[in-house]
Enzyme design. Structure first.
Site, PDB file in Angstrom:
ATOM      1  N   LYS A  13       0.830  -1.208   0.000  1.00 35.32           N
ATOM      2  CA  LYS A  13       0.000   0.000   0.000  1.00 35.32           C
ATOM      3  C   LYS A  13       0.865   1.258   0.000  1.00 35.32           C
ATOM      4  O   LYS A  13       0.613   2.192  -0.743  1.00 35.32           O
ATOM      5  CB  LYS A  13      -0.930   0.042   1.226  1.00 35.32           C
ATOM      6  CG  LYS A  13      -1.926  -1.102   1.298  1.00 35.32           C
ATOM      7  CD  LYS A  13      -2.913  -0.922   2.444  1.00 35.32           C
ATOM      8  CE  LYS A  13      -2.305  -0.982   3.829  1.00 35.32           C
ATOM      9  NZ  LYS A  13      -1.794  -2.307   4.233  1.00 35.32           N
ATOM     10  N   ARG A  87      -9.417   0.795   9.101  1.00 35.14           N
ATOM     11  CA  ARG A  87      -9.052  -0.600   9.344  1.00 35.14           C
ATOM     12  C   ARG A  87     -10.147  -1.352  10.073  1.00 35.14           C
ATOM     13  O   ARG A  87      -9.988  -2.533  10.350  1.00 35.14           O
ATOM     14  CB  ARG A  87      -7.778  -0.644  10.190  1.00 35.14           C
ATOM     15  CG  ARG A  87      -6.502  -0.894   9.359  1.00 35.14           C
ATOM     16  CD  ARG A  87      -5.331  -0.734  10.292  1.00 35.14           C
ATOM     17  NE  ARG A  87      -4.175  -1.469   9.944  1.00 35.14           N
ATOM     18  CZ  ARG A  87      -3.042  -0.905   9.495  1.00 35.14           C
ATOM     19  NH1 ARG A  87      -2.987   0.384   9.255  1.00 35.14           N
ATOM     20  NH2 ARG A  87      -1.985  -1.649   9.265  1.00 35.14           N
ATOM     21  N   ARG A 126      11.767  -6.596   5.092  1.00 36.44           N
ATOM     22  CA  ARG A 126      11.621  -5.158   4.915  1.00 36.44           C
ATOM     23  C   ARG A 126      12.495  -4.410   5.924  1.00 36.44           C
ATOM     24  O   ARG A 126      12.563  -4.802   7.087  1.00 36.44           O
ATOM     25  CB  ARG A 126      10.137  -4.853   5.152  1.00 36.44           C
ATOM     26  CG  ARG A 126       9.715  -3.456   4.969  1.00 36.44           C
ATOM     27  CD  ARG A 126       8.231  -3.405   4.748  1.00 36.44           C
ATOM     28  NE  ARG A 126       7.458  -3.320   5.989  1.00 36.44           N
ATOM     29  CZ  ARG A 126       6.186  -2.940   6.039  1.00 36.44           C
ATOM     30  NH1 ARG A 126       5.544  -2.625   4.936  1.00 36.44           N
ATOM     31  NH2 ARG A 126       5.555  -2.884   7.169  1.00 36.44           N
ATOM     32  N   ARG A 158      11.404  -3.213  11.625  1.00 36.81           N
ATOM     33  CA  ARG A 158      10.363  -2.752  12.544  1.00 36.81           C
ATOM     34  C   ARG A 158      10.007  -3.886  13.494  1.00 36.81           C
ATOM     35  O   ARG A 158       9.900  -5.032  13.079  1.00 36.81           O
ATOM     36  CB  ARG A 158       9.117  -2.365  11.742  1.00 36.81           C
ATOM     37  CG  ARG A 158       9.081  -0.913  11.352  1.00 36.81           C
ATOM     38  CD  ARG A 158       8.025  -0.633  10.335  1.00 36.81           C
ATOM     39  NE  ARG A 158       6.690  -1.096  10.693  1.00 36.81           N
ATOM     40  CZ  ARG A 158       5.616  -0.894   9.931  1.00 36.81           C
ATOM     41  NH1 ARG A 158       5.723  -0.242   8.789  1.00 36.81           N
ATOM     42  NH2 ARG A 158       4.438  -1.345  10.289  1.00 36.81           N
ATOM     43  N   ARG A 169      -0.492  -9.824  13.290  1.00 38.44           N
ATOM     44  CA  ARG A 169      -1.072  -8.722  12.500  1.00 38.44           C
ATOM     45  C   ARG A 169      -1.972  -9.259  11.389  1.00 38.44           C
ATOM     46  O   ARG A 169      -2.991  -8.674  11.058  1.00 38.44           O
ATOM     47  CB  ARG A 169       0.040  -7.852  11.893  1.00 38.44           C
ATOM     48  CG  ARG A 169       0.721  -6.973  12.930  1.00 38.44           C
ATOM     49  CD  ARG A 169       1.987  -6.374  12.384  1.00 38.44           C
ATOM     50  NE  ARG A 169       1.757  -5.334  11.415  1.00 38.44           N
ATOM     51  CZ  ARG A 169       2.666  -4.920  10.535  1.00 38.44           C
ATOM     52  NH1 ARG A 169       3.856  -5.478  10.507  1.00 38.44           N
ATOM     53  NH2 ARG A 169       2.384  -3.962   9.691  1.00 38.44           N
TER      54      ARG A 169
HETATM   55  P1  AMP Z   1       1.002   0.241   9.162  1.00 40.87           P
HETATM   56  O1  AMP Z   1       2.307   0.947   8.950  1.00 40.87           O
HETATM   57  O2  AMP Z   1      -0.119   0.823   8.336  1.00 40.87           O
HETATM   58  O3  AMP Z   1       1.113  -1.258   8.978  1.00 40.87           O
HETATM   59  O4  AMP Z   1       0.572   0.489  10.681  1.00 40.87           O
HETATM   60  C1  AMP Z   1       1.401   0.096  11.748  1.00 40.87           C
HETATM   61  C2  AMP Z   1       0.578  -0.072  13.000  1.00 40.87           C
HETATM   62  O5  AMP Z   1      -0.051   1.167  13.354  1.00 40.87           O
HETATM   63  C3  AMP Z   1      -0.566  -1.083  12.905  1.00 40.87           C
HETATM   64  O6  AMP Z   1      -0.151  -2.415  13.119  1.00 40.87           O
HETATM   65  C4  AMP Z   1      -1.484  -0.577  14.023  1.00 40.87           C
HETATM   66  O7  AMP Z   1      -0.986  -0.929  15.319  1.00 40.87           O
HETATM   67  C5  AMP Z   1      -1.342   0.937  13.898  1.00 40.87           C
HETATM   68  N1  AMP Z   1      -2.358   1.493  12.961  1.00 40.87           N
HETATM   69  C6  AMP Z   1      -2.123   2.123  11.774  1.00 40.87           C
HETATM   70  N2  AMP Z   1      -3.277   2.509  11.206  1.00 40.87           N
HETATM   71  C7  AMP Z   1      -4.269   2.117  12.051  1.00 40.87           C
HETATM   72  C8  AMP Z   1      -5.684   2.203  12.028  1.00 40.87           C
HETATM   73  N3  AMP Z   1      -6.335   2.789  10.999  1.00 40.87           N
HETATM   74  N4  AMP Z   1      -6.384   1.683  13.069  1.00 40.87           N
HETATM   75  C9  AMP Z   1      -5.752   1.110  14.110  1.00 40.87           C
HETATM   76  N5  AMP Z   1      -4.424   0.980  14.205  1.00 40.87           N
HETATM   77  C10 AMP Z   1      -3.673   1.472  13.186  1.00 40.87           C
END
Ligand code: AMP
Length: 213
Positions: A13, A87, A126, A158, A169
């Site tokens: 994404k 989400r 990554r 990360r 996840r």
């Molecule tokens: P990402 O980089 O988009 O994979 O986000 C990393 C982490 O941030 C996720 O695993 C969640 O813990 C948190 N996160 C990001 N976006 C959201 C969202 N829309 N709702 C809830 N948690 C989020």
């Protein structure tokens, strides 16, 4: 152009969002990036979010919805690509309400589909730059896996890209995020794309969907 990019973690994404914003002169709104920045700066939001992120759980809806309201407040962004939000169905409904208030229309929800074993492989290989946030895959890096080619910052894995957290996840995605597909499918704004293909090809497929000939 107002687009939501949807799909499991590691589907690409962020990469596709960066190509789209360059194409449309749009703003990239990545909730993951916003949260990581908040954690780095130890803001009240970051302090609240860190425990959920480290465990691979979703940050509670009320915190996320407030964050998005803050992002859109007074900005009236005309063109944006949302990456990582919504989400949950509750977040999607709140977003619809925000858009209605702002008079925004969503152009498309583009879902990228990828097999789970590919996601696990992509995420565990990554590496992210601590300074500029750029993301690399180990295949791209060759010998130098420690330093960002763009800014020289330190590259790291990360915590939530470690194998156990990735598995969790993906479960969270299946249980809490995937049901959103039905929500958007019903509204007629949902389009699915094969995210297993090469980056440039996926980008072209997205453009073909946005501008059918
Ligand atoms: P990402 O980089 O988009 O994979 O986000 C990393 C982490 O941030 C996720 O695993 C969640 O813990 C948190 N996160 C990001 N976006 C959201 C969202 N829309 N709702 C809830 N948690 C989020």
């Amino acid at each position: 152009m107002r687009i939501i990019l949807f799909g499991p973690p590691g589907v690409g994404k962020g990469t596709q969002a960066k190509l789209l914003i360059a194409e449309f002169n749009a703003v990239h709104i990545s909730t993951g990036d916003l949260l990581r920045e908040a954690v780095k700066n130890k803001t009240p939001l970051g302090l609240k979010a860190k425990q959920y992120m480290d465990a691979g759980n979703l940050v509670p809806d009320d915190i996320m919805i407030e964050l998005l309201e803050e992002v859109f407040k007074g900005k009236a962004e005309n063109s944006f690509v949302l990456d990582g939000f919504p989400r949950t169905v509750a977040q999607a409904k709140a977003l619809d309400d925000m858009f209605e208030k702002m008079g925004f229309k969503l152009d498309a929800v583009i879902s990228l589909r990828v097999e789970h074993d590919v996601v696990i492989k992509r995420l565990s290989s990554r590496r992210m730059c601590r300074t500029c946030g750029r993301i690399y895959s180990l295949d791209q890096l060759g010998e130098n896996t420690k330093q960002c080619r763009h800014c020289g910052g330190e590259l790291y894995l990360r915590h939530d890209d470690e194998p156990d957290v990735i598995k969790h996840r993906l479960e969270v995605y299946l249980n809490q995020t995937k049901p959103l597909k039905e929500f958007y499918r019903k509204s007629g704004r949902f389009m699915q794309i094969d995210g297993m293909q090469e980056i440039g090809y996926v980008h072209k497929q997205i453009l073909d969907i946005l501008y059918p000939t």
